[in-house]
Write an enzyme that holds these catalytic residues in place. Structure first.
Site, PDB file in Angstrom:
ATOM      1  CB  SER A   1      -0.911   0.008   1.229  1.00  0.00           C
ATOM      2  OG  SER A   1      -1.662  -1.170   1.298  1.00  0.00           O
TER       3      SER A   1
HETATM    4  N1  SAH Z   1      -0.922  -4.811   3.725  1.00  0.00           N
HETATM    5  C1  SAH Z   1      -0.155  -5.182   2.553  1.00  0.00           C
HETATM    6  C2  SAH Z   1      -0.808  -4.822   1.244  1.00  0.00           C
HETATM    7  C3  SAH Z   1      -2.121  -5.426   1.099  1.00  0.00           C
HETATM    8  S1  SAH Z   1      -2.669  -5.766  -0.535  1.00  0.00           S
HETATM    9  C4  SAH Z   1       1.241  -4.601   2.596  1.00  0.00           C
HETATM   10  O1  SAH Z   1       1.546  -3.832   3.505  1.00  0.00           O
HETATM   11  O2  SAH Z   1       2.042  -4.962   1.739  1.00  0.00           O
HETATM   12  C5  SAH Z   1      -4.054  -6.735  -0.009  1.00  0.00           C
HETATM   13  C6  SAH Z   1      -3.713  -8.148   0.368  1.00  0.00           C
HETATM   14  O3  SAH Z   1      -4.905  -8.764   0.839  1.00  0.00           O
HETATM   15  C7  SAH Z   1      -3.244  -8.992  -0.815  1.00  0.00           C
HETATM   16  O4  SAH Z   1      -2.009  -9.579  -0.519  1.00  0.00           O
HETATM   17  C8  SAH Z   1      -4.351 -10.052  -0.974  1.00  0.00           C
HETATM   18  O5  SAH Z   1      -3.859 -11.309  -1.413  1.00  0.00           O
HETATM   19  C9  SAH Z   1      -4.927 -10.110   0.434  1.00  0.00           C
HETATM   20  N2  SAH Z   1      -6.282 -10.607   0.557  1.00  0.00           N
HETATM   21  C10 SAH Z   1      -7.353 -10.338  -0.226  1.00  0.00           C
HETATM   22  N3  SAH Z   1      -8.440 -10.951   0.261  1.00  0.00           N
HETATM   23  C11 SAH Z   1      -8.064 -11.629   1.381  1.00  0.00           C
HETATM   24  C12 SAH Z   1      -8.756 -12.445   2.337  1.00  0.00           C
HETATM   25  N4  SAH Z   1     -10.046 -12.704   2.234  1.00  0.00           N
HETATM   26  N5  SAH Z   1      -8.033 -12.950   3.360  1.00  0.00           N
HETATM   27  C13 SAH Z   1      -6.707 -12.697   3.492  1.00  0.00           C
HETATM   28  N6  SAH Z   1      -6.011 -11.941   2.618  1.00  0.00           N
HETATM   29  C14 SAH Z   1      -6.695 -11.406   1.577  1.00  0.00           C
END
Ligand code: SAH
Length: 198
Positions: free
Chosen positions: A57
């Site tokens: 992010s």
């Molecule tokens: N917080 C992260 C960026 C998040 S991007 C950082 O600091 O790098 C969003 C993430 O959520 C992705 O890796 C995606 O695979 C995950 N994601 C999406 N839906 C999800 C779910 N239901 N449970 C767990 N992870 C999920």
């Protein structure tokens, strides 16, 4: 001495009031959480690709979401969407312990390496569906969701302590949910862009 980091902090400062959050943003080496080929862009205030069609992010959004949780240092925190582990790392400096859930095993594994390289030990990584929360460790003082839901996930609201806060993007808007003695209060805030919560 890190010019990129100093420039980023200068950009964040006018928009973030919580000094502890700014300190944590300065302390977590974001260059450890991006693919090696993108390392020289790591301190730019932009999201970057991390594989599996996901992104780390934007720093401003991470800082803003952390600020909204109003952490003091003793909190048990749930983080959904580990991705690179960066957001979890910032939360780990602001609270006591972080449980972070990711649905892609490869991203979770890489996040583990990133956190170890950054010297952050108070994060427990789990692979699974974060929309269901983590009932076996609930309740949490704070919950962070780093992927866009289509509605506030009820399971997450249920896993907050009284006075606890949940920050979650719903469609294209950031929400803060606070559990009160007799229910929940939901507040819609600024627009944000996130990959979808699956
Ligand atoms: N917080 C992260 C960026 C998040 S991007 C950082 O600091 O790098 C969003 C993430 O959520 C992705 O890796 C995606 O695979 C995950 N994601 C999406 N839906 C999800 C779910 N239901 N449970 C767990 N992870 C999920």
């Amino acid at each position: 001495m890190n010019r990129g980091r100093d420039r980023l902090l200068t950009q964040l400062r006018p928009q973030i009031d919580d000094e502890r959050v700014l300190q944590a943003m300065a302390a977590v080496p974001r260059d450890r959480f991006v693919p090696a080929a993108l390392r020289r862009d790591a301190w730019q205030n932009v999201p970057l690709p991390i594989g599996n069609e996901q992104t780390i992010s934007q720093p401003l959004v991470v800082a803003r979401m952390c600020e909204l949780l109003e952490l003091r240092g003793d909190e048990r925190i749930l983080d959904i969407g580990t991705g690179s582990g960066y957001h979890a790392a910032v939360l780990a400096l602001l609270g006591a312990h972080v449980w972070s859930i990711e649905r892609h095993p490869a991203l979770s594994e890489q996040a583990g390496e990133n956190l170890a390289a950054a010297g952050i030990g108070n994060v427990t990584l789990l692979v699974g569906d974060g929309a269901r929360g983590l009932p076996e460790e609930a309740p949490f003082d704070a919950i962070n969701v780093a992927a866009a839901a289509t509605a506030v996930p009820p399971a997450l609201e249920d896993q907050l302590v009284a006075g606890g806060k949940l920050v979650v993007p719903v469609n294209d808007r950031l929400y803060v949910v606070e559990r009160t003695a007799d229910g929940v209060e939901r507040r819609a805030l600024e627009r944000v862009r996130f990959v979808p919560l699956i």
